[in-house]
Structures are given as C-alpha cells and as structure tokens.
Design a protein around this motif. Structure first.
Motif, PDB file in Angstrom:
ATOM      1  N   SER A 219      33.358  60.053 -11.780  1.00 45.96           N
ATOM      2  CA  SER A 219      33.794  58.705 -11.392  1.00 45.96           C
ATOM      3  C   SER A 219      33.784  57.752 -12.589  1.00 45.96           C
ATOM      4  N   ARG A 220      33.136  58.140 -13.692  1.00 46.55           N
ATOM      5  CA  ARG A 220      33.186  57.289 -14.906  1.00 46.55           C
ATOM      6  C   ARG A 220      34.574  57.353 -15.550  1.00 46.55           C
ATOM      7  N   GLN A 221      35.376  58.354 -15.146  1.00 46.27           N
ATOM      8  CA  GLN A 221      36.781  58.460 -15.594  1.00 46.27           C
ATOM      9  C   GLN A 221      36.910  58.511 -17.118  1.00 46.27           C
ATOM     10  N   GLU A 222      35.949  59.149 -17.795  1.00 51.52           N
ATOM     11  CA  GLU A 222      36.012  59.232 -19.259  1.00 51.52           C
ATOM     12  C   GLU A 222      37.016  60.298 -19.684  1.00 51.52           C
ATOM     13  N   LYS A 223      37.851  59.937 -20.645  1.00 51.45           N
ATOM     14  CA  LYS A 223      38.904  60.865 -21.072  1.00 51.45           C
ATOM     15  C   LYS A 223      38.448  61.688 -22.275  1.00 51.45           C
ATOM     16  N   GLY A 224      38.915  62.938 -22.312  1.00 52.87           N
ATOM     17  CA  GLY A 224      38.560  63.831 -23.415  1.00 52.87           C
ATOM     18  C   GLY A 224      39.814  64.414 -24.038  1.00 52.87           C
ATOM     19  N   ALA A 225      39.756  65.732 -24.353  1.00 50.33           N
ATOM     20  CA  ALA A 225      40.877  66.417 -25.006  1.00 50.33           C
ATOM     21  C   ALA A 225      42.183  66.140 -24.266  1.00 50.33           C
ATOM     22  N   GLY A 226      43.259  65.907 -25.026  1.00 47.08           N
ATOM     23  CA  GLY A 226      44.579  65.680 -24.435  1.00 47.08           C
ATOM     24  C   GLY A 226      44.654  64.377 -23.668  1.00 47.08           C
ATOM     25  N   ASN A 227      43.677  63.467 -23.891  1.00 43.68           N
ATOM     26  CA  ASN A 227      43.618  62.184 -23.180  1.00 43.68           C
ATOM     27  C   ASN A 227      43.549  62.377 -21.662  1.00 43.68           C
ATOM     28  N   GLU A 228      42.919  63.505 -21.249  1.00 41.48           N
ATOM     29  CA  GLU A 228      42.782  63.790 -19.820  1.00 41.48           C
ATOM     30  C   GLU A 228      41.305  63.753 -19.427  1.00 41.48           C
ATOM     31  N   ILE A 229      41.045  63.592 -18.146  1.00 37.81           N
ATOM     32  CA  ILE A 229      39.658  63.642 -17.654  1.00 37.81           C
ATOM     33  C   ILE A 229      39.306  65.121 -17.498  1.00 37.81           C
ATOM     34  N   GLN A 230      38.464  65.612 -18.407  1.00 43.39           N
ATOM     35  CA  GLN A 230      38.180  67.055 -18.494  1.00 43.39           C
ATOM     36  C   GLN A 230      36.969  67.418 -17.636  1.00 43.39           C
ATOM     37  N   LEU A 231      37.114  68.464 -16.842  1.00 46.22           N
ATOM     38  CA  LEU A 231      35.988  68.927 -16.027  1.00 46.22           C
ATOM     39  C   LEU A 231      34.844  69.418 -16.912  1.00 46.22           C
ATOM     40  N   THR A 232      35.183  70.146 -17.985  1.00 47.42           N
ATOM     41  CA  THR A 232      34.129  70.710 -18.847  1.00 47.42           C
ATOM     42  C   THR A 232      33.258  69.592 -19.434  1.00 47.42           C
ATOM     43  N   ASP A 233      33.868  68.477 -19.833  1.00 45.99           N
ATOM     44  CA  ASP A 233      33.091  67.342 -20.371  1.00 45.99           C
ATOM     45  C   ASP A 233      32.113  66.822 -19.314  1.00 45.99           C
ATOM     46  N   ALA A 234      32.582  66.716 -18.075  1.00 43.51           N
ATOM     47  CA  ALA A 234      31.717  66.224 -16.990  1.00 43.51           C
ATOM     48  C   ALA A 234      30.578  67.207 -16.733  1.00 43.51           C
ATOM     49  N   MET A 235      30.879  68.511 -16.788  1.00 39.57           N
ATOM     50  CA  MET A 235      29.823  69.515 -16.550  1.00 39.57           C
ATOM     51  C   MET A 235      28.738  69.382 -17.617  1.00 39.57           C
ATOM     52  N   LEU A 236      29.160  69.098 -18.862  1.00 40.40           N
ATOM     53  CA  LEU A 236      28.199  68.965 -19.965  1.00 40.40           C
ATOM     54  C   LEU A 236      27.266  67.774 -19.760  1.00 40.40           C
ATOM     55  N   LYS A 237      27.782  66.752 -19.084  1.00 35.07           N
ATOM     56  CA  LYS A 237      26.968  65.532 -18.893  1.00 35.07           C
ATOM     57  C   LYS A 237      26.035  65.654 -17.682  1.00 35.07           C
ATOM     58  N   LEU A 238      26.262  66.657 -16.869  1.00 37.18           N
ATOM     59  CA  LEU A 238      25.449  66.829 -15.661  1.00 37.18           C
ATOM     60  C   LEU A 238      24.097  67.412 -16.072  1.00 37.18           C
ATOM     61  N   GLU A 239      23.032  66.716 -15.735  1.00 38.13           N
ATOM     62  CA  GLU A 239      21.719  67.203 -16.175  1.00 38.13           C
ATOM     63  C   GLU A 239      21.158  68.207 -15.178  1.00 38.13           C
ATOM     64  N   GLN A 240      21.850  69.307 -15.057  1.00 44.93           N
ATOM     65  CA  GLN A 240      21.415  70.399 -14.165  1.00 44.93           C
ATOM     66  C   GLN A 240      21.714  71.705 -14.888  1.00 44.93           C
ATOM     67  N   PRO A 241      20.965  72.784 -14.583  1.00 39.87           N
ATOM     68  CA  PRO A 241      21.265  74.070 -15.235  1.00 39.87           C
ATOM     69  C   PRO A 241      22.625  74.623 -14.811  1.00 39.87           C
ATOM     70  N   PHE A 242      23.247  75.351 -15.729  1.00 41.19           N
ATOM     71  CA  PHE A 242      24.476  76.095 -15.454  1.00 41.19           C
ATOM     72  C   PHE A 242      24.207  77.577 -15.729  1.00 41.19           C
ATOM     73  N   TYR A 243      24.704  78.412 -14.847  1.00 40.92           N
ATOM     74  CA  TYR A 243      24.575  79.860 -15.022  1.00 40.92           C
ATOM     75  C   TYR A 243      25.964  80.473 -15.129  1.00 40.92           C
ATOM     76  N   GLY A 244      26.059  81.539 -15.931  1.00 42.18           N
ATOM     77  CA  GLY A 244      27.334  82.223 -16.097  1.00 42.18           C
ATOM     78  C   GLY A 244      27.336  83.532 -15.325  1.00 42.18           C
ATOM     79  N   TYR A 245      28.449  83.830 -14.712  1.00 45.17           N
ATOM     80  CA  TYR A 245      28.630  85.156 -14.104  1.00 45.17           C
ATOM     81  C   TYR A 245      29.735  85.863 -14.887  1.00 45.17           C
ATOM     82  N   HIS A 246      29.406  87.014 -15.483  1.00 46.71           N
ATOM     83  CA  HIS A 246      30.381  87.741 -16.304  1.00 46.71           C
ATOM     84  C   HIS A 246      31.205  88.654 -15.400  1.00 46.71           C
ATOM     85  N   TYR A 247      32.402  88.192 -15.070  1.00 48.59           N
ATOM     86  CA  TYR A 247      33.285  88.940 -14.163  1.00 48.59           C
ATOM     87  C   TYR A 247      33.903  90.121 -14.913  1.00 48.59           C
TER      88      TYR A 247
END
Ligand code: G1P
Length: 299
Positions: A219-247
C-alpha cells in the motif's frame, strides 16, 4: 498457523510478447493441447486445496470470467446428446457458485500493484499467488508441495528452480540458506539482478504463499525496477521469514511463443490418449524439417 484457502491469479497482462495472437484474445486463454493456459494454473491451485479463486483482470479479459462460469446451453446440449464423458469432464473443472472473484487492476503498474488490488478479496489471511504465464508439469503439483512446506514452517514460501546463470537478469533470484523440511531458508532476494551480481541461479518460478501483511507494504506504492511496483521489493521489506521450495518438475513460460510451443508438445506427450501419434509426428517433423533448416543456413 493460518490455513491457506485462497489463491490470486494476476491476469491483467497485455501479452505483448505474443502479438498478434493476443490482440483480441487474452494470453491466458491460448490453448495448450485442449485447455486454456489459465485452466492448468487454476487446476494446480485446486489440487493444492485452494477453495477460492481470485482473478485480478483488465480490459478485454471478460472471457476468462465466462470460461469459469456454467455454460448452461452447452451443458444441456451435451446432456441431451448423451455426451456424458464430455459433460462430466467440464463439470469436474467447474468452480462452485461463489468460489470465484474478479477485480480489475485498471492501470498496469506492475505485479506488486496487481497483488495489492486483491487486498479486500483476500482479507486478513494467507494466500497463494500463481503467475498464469508459468505452467508446470509434474506428478504432484508445485503448489501442493509448497503447501506441505508451509504446514511445517508457516510464514512465506517461494518456489524456485535453477536457471542458466546467464539468464538470472530476467527473473527474481533468491539466496539459499539452511535446509528446512522439504525446503530451505531464503537469505536474500533480488529482482532482475545485473549480470554477475546474482546471489545464486535459483529463480522465482511464479508460485508464492504469502501472508496478508504484504498488503500493508504494497500500500506504500513504492516503485522499483522498470518504474513498477515490484512484488519482490515488497517481500524484502516484510519482516517475516521466507522459505524456498526447490521445484523439480518442468516449468513452461507460456507468455513467449517458444515456451508455449514447448508446453504444447510436452503436455501432448504427457497425455496417454494422444501420446503415441504425437511422438510419431514429432519424429517425422524432426526428420523432415532438419534438412530444410540446414539448407536455409547454407544459403
Ligand atoms: C515476475 C517476478 C519475478 C519472477 C518472474 C517469473 O517477473 O517479478 O521475480 O522470477 O515473474 O516469471 P516478470 O516476469 O513479471 O517480469
């Protein structure tokens, strides 16, 4: 732990990599063998236990809504003509009343913005996010495997696969930490890293399980690469753990002609009813077309 019940499908993209096919037809409605691309993605979600399907659409995408509706005249006609197998096949794929929701992105401001548009429909619960260009092939669906990891770890899960190190600049790339259950802890994420700067060759393949707190960041609507609102940037700002599943299955990028054709061949060969004739046809094509290719090059 909050149970995963909902999935979001961002289907507003214009399909510019696939013109002129996508001028009037949504790219999600192009067919792989005999079902639209979006059907594969929705089926993967349903197989993983998802109960509510949320589509973030755009102009010219109304046919997606029709595809998931009851086709009353068609169903009646099939029943009258005794085409019970075809009818049963359609009904098996049919969402129940109230299981689908549609909202419009209105402006193309990036994946993060599309996800944010689903905030009220998702509400205060975790959700799966499935990028509809990417379709997957394996005995057990990618999202189903991710749900198993989620049940162990909670928090946020991102599916990854290996890519050619020369291609990392095309994707979101994650850093790999310690192993946890059937996955690993993600130590960092970067969206489309410059050549030579990627933390690994593990790319985000388009499947996520996210906590609703991501909406507050988006909801902060901060723009990143390509002047777009990037999901990856928002995930980085979320102060919660992230886990990877190697498909370990196959992923096809149906947003590009090459990936789409690969998907058609792979899913046709995967289908027992058409596999035999397809295999022969492909062999014949390879035999006949290769010499033509060589002629074209030597000319
Ligand atoms: C998006 C994501 C990226 C991911 C990719 C997978 O990028 O931002 O992290 O790797 O999908 O297809 P896009 O393809 O929208 O540029």
């Amino acid at each position: 732990m909050r149970k995963l019940r909902k999935a979001v499908f961002p289907v507003a993209g214009l399909g510019t990599r696939f013109l002129p096919a996508t001028k009037a037809i949504p790219k999600e409605m192009l067919t792989v063998v005999d079902r639209p691309v979006i059907q594969y993605v929705v089926d993967e979600a349903r197989d993983a236990g998802i109960e509510h399907f949320i589509f973030v659409t755009g102009r010219n995408k109304a046919v997606i809504e029709d595809h998931f509706d009851v086709q009353f005249e068609l169903y009646n006609t099939l029943a009258e003509r005794g085409k019970d197998d075809q009818l049963a096949r359609l009904q098996q794929l049919q969402p129940l009343p109230g299981q689908t929701s549609f909202t419009r992105q209105q402006v193309p401001l990036g994946l993060g913005h599309a996800v944010w548009c689903a905030r009220d429909l998702v509400g205060d619960e975790p959700f799966a996010l499935l990028l509809p260009d990417m379709i997957m092939q394996s005995e057990k669906g990618c999202l189903k495997e991710m749900v198993e990891l989620y049940e162990e770890t909670g928090n946020n899960i991102v599916a990854v696969q290996e890519c050619d190190p020369a291609e990392t600049h095309k994707y979101g790339i994650v850093g790999r930490g310690e192993s946890v259950a059937n996955g690993f802890r993600i130590t960092g994420m970067v969206e489309k890293p410059k050549p030579g700067t990627a933390p690994s060759n593990l790319y985000i393949n388009g499947r996520y399980i996210l906590q609703p707190e991501i909406f507050e960041v988006l909801s902060r609507q901060e723009k990143g690469a390509g002047n777009e609102i990037q999901l990856t940037d928002a995930m980085l700002k979320l102060e919660q753990p992230f886990y990877g599943y190697h498909y370990r299955g196959r992923t096809f990028d149906c947003g590009s002609p090459e990936g789409f054709i690969e998907a058609n061949v792979a899913f046709a060969l995967w289908r027992p009813d058409i596999n035999r004739s397809m295999a022969d046809t492909i062999e014949g094509l390879l035999r006949d077309i290769r010499p033509v290719e060589r002629r074209a090059v030597s000319r």
